[in-house]
Write a protein that holds these residues in place. Structure first.
Motif, mmCIF file in Angstrom:
data_model
loop_
_atom_site.group_PDB
_atom_site.id
_atom_site.type_symbol
_atom_site.label_atom_id
_atom_site.label_comp_id
_atom_site.label_asym_id
_atom_site.label_seq_id
_atom_site.Cartn_x
_atom_site.Cartn_y
_atom_site.Cartn_z
ATOM 1 N N TYR A 125 4.521 1.003 6.269
ATOM 2 C CA TYR A 125 4.709 1.814 5.530
ATOM 3 C C TYR A 125 4.828 0.884 4.763
ATOM 4 O O TYR A 125 5.870 -0.390 5.006
ATOM 5 N N ALA A 126 3.989 0.035 3.604
ATOM 6 C CA ALA A 126 4.374 -1.186 3.208
ATOM 7 C C ALA A 126 4.415 -0.821 1.995
ATOM 8 O O ALA A 126 3.788 -0.516 0.842
ATOM 9 N N ARG A 127 5.737 -0.216 1.481
ATOM 10 C CA ARG A 127 6.754 -0.148 0.813
ATOM 11 C C ARG A 127 6.819 -0.937 -0.852
ATOM 12 O O ARG A 127 6.659 -2.338 -0.822
ATOM 13 N N ASP A 128 5.909 -1.077 -1.613
ATOM 14 C CA ASP A 128 6.293 -1.493 -3.233
ATOM 15 C C ASP A 128 5.302 -2.445 -2.563
ATOM 16 O O ASP A 128 5.928 -4.258 -4.172
ATOM 17 N N PHE A 129 4.468 -2.568 -2.460
ATOM 18 C CA PHE A 129 3.583 -3.850 -2.559
ATOM 19 C C PHE A 129 2.837 -4.005 -3.352
ATOM 20 O O PHE A 129 3.146 -3.673 -4.732
ATOM 21 N N ARG A 130 2.355 -5.820 -3.511
ATOM 22 C CA ARG A 130 2.287 -6.152 -4.690
ATOM 23 C C ARG A 130 0.253 -6.395 -4.470
ATOM 24 O O ARG A 130 0.757 -7.660 -2.929
ATOM 25 N N ALA A 131 -0.582 -6.369 -5.002
ATOM 26 C CA ALA A 131 -1.576 -6.516 -4.940
ATOM 27 C C ALA A 131 -2.265 -7.915 -6.177
ATOM 28 O O ALA A 131 -1.893 -7.386 -7.078
ATOM 29 N N TYR A 132 -3.109 -9.083 -5.418
ATOM 30 C CA TYR A 132 -3.281 -9.695 -6.219
ATOM 31 C C TYR A 132 -4.673 -10.588 -5.600
ATOM 32 O O TYR A 132 -5.063 -10.465 -4.827
ATOM 33 N N PRO A 133 -5.773 -10.070 -6.878
ATOM 34 C CA PRO A 133 -7.021 -10.288 -6.653
ATOM 35 C C PRO A 133 -7.146 -12.825 -6.178
ATOM 36 O O PRO A 133 -6.092 -12.555 -7.056
ATOM 37 N N VAL A 134 -7.377 -12.834 -5.413
ATOM 38 C CA VAL A 134 -7.894 -14.616 -4.929
ATOM 39 C C VAL A 134 -9.606 -14.324 -5.203
ATOM 40 O O VAL A 134 -10.390 -13.424 -4.915
ATOM 41 N N LYS A 135 -10.070 -15.280 -5.138
ATOM 42 C CA LYS A 135 -11.039 -15.913 -4.947
ATOM 43 C C LYS A 135 -12.172 -15.849 -4.019
ATOM 44 O O LYS A 135 -13.507 -15.248 -3.943
ATOM 45 N N GLU A 136 -11.047 -15.631 -2.840
ATOM 46 C CA GLU A 136 -11.919 -14.917 -1.717
ATOM 47 C C GLU A 136 -11.400 -13.565 -1.234
ATOM 48 O O GLU A 136 -12.186 -13.293 -0.404
ATOM 49 N N GLY A 137 -10.977 -12.952 -1.672
ATOM 50 C CA GLY A 137 -10.881 -11.072 -2.146
ATOM 51 C C GLY A 137 -9.775 -10.831 -2.392
ATOM 52 O O GLY A 137 -9.400 -11.079 -3.408
ATOM 53 N N HIS A 138 -8.679 -10.233 -1.728
ATOM 54 C CA HIS A 138 -7.415 -10.079 -2.194
ATOM 55 C C HIS A 138 -6.331 -10.192 -1.322
ATOM 56 O O HIS A 138 -6.166 -10.099 0.057
ATOM 57 N N VAL A 139 -5.200 -10.458 -2.054
ATOM 58 C CA VAL A 139 -3.577 -10.769 -1.721
ATOM 59 C C VAL A 139 -2.943 -9.468 -1.853
ATOM 60 O O VAL A 139 -3.198 -8.736 -2.586
ATOM 61 N N TYR A 140 -2.074 -8.916 -0.237
ATOM 62 C CA TYR A 140 -1.260 -7.547 -0.175
ATOM 63 C C TYR A 140 -0.376 -8.133 0.074
ATOM 64 O O TYR A 140 -0.043 -8.988 1.645
ATOM 65 N N GLU A 141 0.909 -8.425 -0.803
ATOM 66 C CA GLU A 141 1.989 -9.123 -0.329
ATOM 67 C C GLU A 141 2.757 -8.197 -0.026
ATOM 68 O O GLU A 141 3.349 -6.636 -0.990
ATOM 69 N N ILE A 142 3.854 -7.843 0.817
ATOM 70 C CA ILE A 142 4.288 -6.526 2.250
ATOM 71 C C ILE A 142 6.295 -6.991 3.009
ATOM 72 O O ILE A 142 5.335 -8.690 2.755
ATOM 73 N N ASP A 143 6.970 -6.288 2.451
ATOM 74 C CA ASP A 143 8.194 -7.250 2.914
ATOM 75 C C ASP A 143 9.033 -7.048 4.450
ATOM 76 O O ASP A 143 9.575 -6.691 4.656
#
Length: 628
Positions: A370-388
């Motif tokens: 599980y990627a709990r409380d992940f953060r998602a951001y679009p970037v020019k090349e796709g999407h960034v998903y920040e996990i802990d």
């Protein structure tokens, strides 16, 4: 103090007009006021009151918090709010932005401007307006579309009232479908930011004439002291939310194709520190965190392998969680290839990514974690998903793991047949859990159950569960699937000793824990992450019963032995049959096979003893016997 502030803002005539805006037509008890309901007031049709109910129990009327309710009077009912409700003077969100914040208004797309005017719909909006200098500095050099996306990052299609913000609130999506988080400060201030943990990019609410809100006929406007950035206009290597160390790994190891889209899974500062400097951790009896950490620090090639494993190539260019939810609704999961290339198997490392959306909150499950409380951001090349956390890539396939484990050699002997491999442990890779078992007293050659049923009982389709026992709490049990259609497997973690057990039940039935103990099997090793599956090792095999497993049937083969009445299969013939059926032959010379075919050819077979029946007790390597 509050009265002095209101009087300073309005003269007596205006104040009396505002009082009329506090009085709604009719009797309205709070429990009858629905979220989103609009009440007409004595001030006219342009001065309506909007009711907003929030999940934390707070109720607001035009963003004034209701503090005391349902006080009856002779011809009315009175509710107390925490501040004055000022007249909106018939001004829509669009008209206020156009007149007071033209620098921001000019960047909003035409279709959004029409919506904000309130002419075509009655939906309410929240708009966050940064200072003119910040905005002008940011949009300098941006294209028209990039300006539009940045403006949309500051607009929410719902009413966000500062009075309802206590501590840290749940995420609210902006018009770019990114999560905005809100919070309250000890001094009574409020803040908003893109993402849960990016405190350095927090925008604070500014007070206008002593109030946070600028209420309009179809929404609310807030002035803020920082930008809410839209990350889709930024290249991934310049995205400031990525930890600098990890961004350097990406720069050194990855070459991106401008024509392709990617998913970048990146660790937070806390997650990377845990991997590089945290306390040691045992995954299973073969793997510890220290060995991967040391290898990551000292081996540049392995470091790039791990970094590439966290980058997924997306062929259909859909990298948003909303795309995943619509695309994989029937399966609730996606299957992608990472940029990591396995030198031994000469193939790209593929792994499971499971994206779900429940209760309007997206959830990411990646490689059984599980990627709990992940953060998602679009970037020019796709999407960034920040996990802990940092995920360690598996480096071995199921069959290679079983082959080298001498303690599961009998299970490997069963599952190594090519026909069964195609049916079971290969068909669902890597969305599967294999329940291998220790040898003990079990011998594959003595198996009395149908092989396909027996192996299906030891195979789980990870359809609704990730297979990681670390997420089970003491005393918790969970239901998992099974390769047998009429069977469900249950997994249980004991309260005291934290041991794990698994047992089966027929689908649709319930049994007591006492009955479960009679058939459960202890899980002695677990959480072996492999390239094509997850593996547990059981203390013994799962017990089959006639109600769920078919029995192994002996194959009766009748063979024409020869002309002589006492002749039996010679050595060469017997060896040939054994090779064909991979089994043992038991001769029964005294039993005669009665065949209509042979009856016609040899009408006197009853008087001769030329035909014998041979029972072949074959090992479970044979899938089926053809007519030939």
């Amino acid at each position: 103090w509050y009265q002095r502030r209101v009087r300073a803002r309005y003269n007596n005539k205006v104040a009396s007009e505002n009082a009329a805006g506090h009085i709604a037509n009719g009797i309205h008890r709070v429990k009858h006021l629905a979220n989103g309901e609009v009440l007409n007031t004595l001030a006219g049709s342009n001065e309506q009151l909007k009711i907003t109910r929030y999940s934390n129990g707070i109720i607001c009327i035009d963003c004034a918090r209701v503090v005391s309710v349902n006080h009856p009077a002779k011809n009315s009912i009175i509710h107390f709010v925490d501040r004055h409700i000022f007249n909106k003077k018939g001004q829509s969100t669009a008209s206020v932005l156009r007149s007071k914040y033209a620098y921001f208004w000019n960047s909003i797309p035409k279709n959004i401007q029409t919506v904000l005017s309130g002419k075509k719909c009655r939906k309410w909006y929240t708009v966050f307006v940064p200072t003119q200098q910040l905005w002008n500095d940011k949009i300098r050099g941006l294209s028209r579309d990039e300006k539009a996306k940045l403006a949309q990052a500051h607009i929410v299609a719902s009413l966000v009232c500062s009075a309802a913000i206590i501590k840290t609130s749940r995420a609210t999506r902006n018009l770019n479908n990114e999560n905005l988080y809100f919070g309250a400060k000890p001094d009574g201030g409020r803040w908003v930011r893109l993402g849960m943990t990016n405190q350095q990019y927090t925008a604070n609410f500014k007070r206008v004439d002593g109030e946070f809100e600028i209420m309009t006929t179809n929404g609310v406007i807030y002035e803020i002291d920082n930008l809410i950035e839209y990350s889709g206009i930024i290249k991934v290597f310049k995205w400031k939310y990525i930890v600098e160390e990890w961004r350097n790994y990406l720069r050194q190891c990855i070459q991106l194709d401008a024509a392709k889209r990617y998913i970048f899974i990146v660790p937070t500062r806390r997650g990377l520190d845990w991997f590089l400097r945290g306390s040691d951790f045992t995954f299973n009896d073969e793997e510890r965190l220290t060995q991967f950490r040391n290898r990551f620090k000292n081996d540049a090639e392995y470091r790039c392998y791990v970094a590439k494993y966290h980058v997924l190539e997306v062929t259909d260019k859909k990298t948003s969680l909303n795309d995943f939810w619509s695309q994989f609704f029937s399966k609730s999961r996606g299957y992608y290839q990472s940029l990591a290339f396995h030198k031994t198997y000469k193939e790209r490392v593929s792994h499971l990514d499971l994206f779900m959306n429940q209760d309007d909150a997206s959830q990411l499950i990646w490689q059984y974690s599980y990627a709990r409380d992940f953060r998602a951001y679009p970037v020019k090349e796709g999407h960034v998903y920040e996990i802990d956390f940092v995920n360690i890539p598996p480096e071995e396939k199921l069959m290679d793991f079983l082959r080298r484990r001498t303690d599961v050699s009998q299970f490997y002997k069963l599952i190594s047949n090519d026909a069964y491999s195609a049916k079971l442990h290969v068909k669902r890779k890597p969305v599967q859990l294999i329940l291998a078992f220790a040898n003990g007293n079990f011998r594959a050659s003595k198996l009395k159950w149908n092989l396909e049923d027996f192996l299906a009982l030891h195979w789980v389709d990870l359809y609704f569960w990730i297979g990681d026992l670390g997420y089970l709490a003491p005393g918790e049990r969970t239901m998992v699937g099974s390769g047998l259609n009429n069977v469900t497997l249950f997994v249980y973690r004991t309260r005291s000793s934290s041991e794990y057990y698994v047992w089966w039940q027929k689908a649709g039935t319930t049994i007591t824990m006492r009955e479960a103990r009679q058939r459960w099997v202890k899980i002695i090793f677990y959480n072996y992450w492999k390239l094509d599956s997850m593996v547990w090792i059981l203390q013994n095999q799962m017990p089959c019963q006639n109600s769920i497993c078919r029995r192994m049937q002996k194959l009766e083969l009748s063979y024409f032995a020869g002309v002589g009445c006492d002749q039996i299969l010679d050595t060469f013939q017997k060896a040939s049959v054994m090779k064909t059926f991979k089994g043992e032959i038991t001769e029964h010379a005294d039993s005669v096979w009665q065949s209509p075919v042979y009856t016609k050819r040899f009408p006197d077979y009853k008087n001769s003893n030329c035909f014998s029946r041979f029972e072949i007790a074959y090992e479970p390597k044979l899938e089926s016997v053809s007519d030939s």
